[in-house]
Design a protein around this motif. Structure first.
Motif, short mmCIF file in Angstrom:
data_model
loop_
_atom_site.label_atom_id
_atom_site.label_comp_id
_atom_site.label_asym_id
_atom_site.label_seq_id
_atom_site.Cartn_x
_atom_site.Cartn_y
_atom_site.Cartn_z
N ARG A 32 -86.49 1.40 -13.09
CA ARG A 32 -86.79 1.06 -11.70
C ARG A 32 -85.57 1.17 -10.80
NH1 ARG A 32 -90.50 -4.27 -12.41
NH2 ARG A 32 -92.05 -3.30 -13.73
N GLY A 36 -85.62 3.67 -7.76
CA GLY A 36 -85.38 3.13 -6.42
C GLY A 36 -84.21 3.80 -5.73
N GLN A 39 -85.24 7.61 -5.00
CA GLN A 39 -86.27 7.73 -3.96
C GLN A 39 -85.88 7.02 -2.67
OE1 GLN A 39 -89.73 6.19 -5.95
NE2 GLN A 39 -89.66 7.79 -7.52
N ASP A 40 -84.67 6.47 -2.62
CA ASP A 40 -84.20 5.69 -1.48
C ASP A 40 -85.24 4.63 -1.11
OD1 ASP A 40 -82.57 4.79 0.53
OD2 ASP A 40 -82.94 6.47 1.88
N ASP A 41 -85.68 3.91 -2.15
CA ASP A 41 -86.70 2.86 -2.01
C ASP A 41 -86.03 1.51 -2.23
OD1 ASP A 41 -88.78 1.05 -2.30
OD2 ASP A 41 -89.99 2.36 -3.57
N VAL A 43 -86.93 -1.53 -1.71
CA VAL A 43 -87.76 -2.59 -2.30
C VAL A 43 -87.76 -2.46 -3.82
CG1 VAL A 43 -90.09 -3.53 -2.47
CG2 VAL A 43 -89.17 -2.87 -0.24
N ARG A 44 -87.99 -1.26 -4.31
CA ARG A 44 -88.00 -1.05 -5.77
C ARG A 44 -86.63 -1.33 -6.36
NH1 ARG A 44 -90.72 3.93 -8.80
NH2 ARG A 44 -92.24 3.32 -7.26
#
Length: 107
Positions: A32, A36, A39-41, A43-44
């Motif tokens: 994760r 994250g 994916q430049d996410d 929250v993850r």
């Protein structure tokens, strides 16, 4: 990735000796963190870091989640690795501050 409605199966976690739900084992959290960051996410990324520090001692989180994730990200690009390093640093600073506050409250 398993469907959202499928119930995770418990499995032993070798790092802590506790039973940890699949999805929260060090290797799952490491994946994760990597996803994250790639994916430049945020929250993850941040949820994986917070879960690692909630479930495992910081030494285990570092050795089995954070460091291996950054090593993978280093091979994939400097921007995702930098994102992960910055987020890890922020989470560790907050964790240390929280621990210091708890210790001060016990005195």
């Amino acid at each position: 990735m398993r469907p959202l409605m499928q119930r995770p199966q418990p499995g032993p976690d070798t790092a802590s000796g506790r039973v940890i739900e699949v999805g929260f084992r060090p290797q799952d959290l490491r994946a994760r963190v990597i996803a994250g960051a790639l994916q430049d996410d945020p929250v993850r990324l941040h949820s994986a870091l917070a879960a690692a520090l909630d479930l495992y001692p910081p030494s285990v989180a570092l050795s089995e989640v954070f460091t291996p994730a950054v090593e993978v990200l280093d091979r994939l690009g400097s921007e995702p690795a930098g994102r992960a390093r910055a987020a890890i640093g922020a989470h560790l600073r907050v964790w240390k501050q929280a621990q210091a506050s708890l210790e001060a409250g016990r005195r």
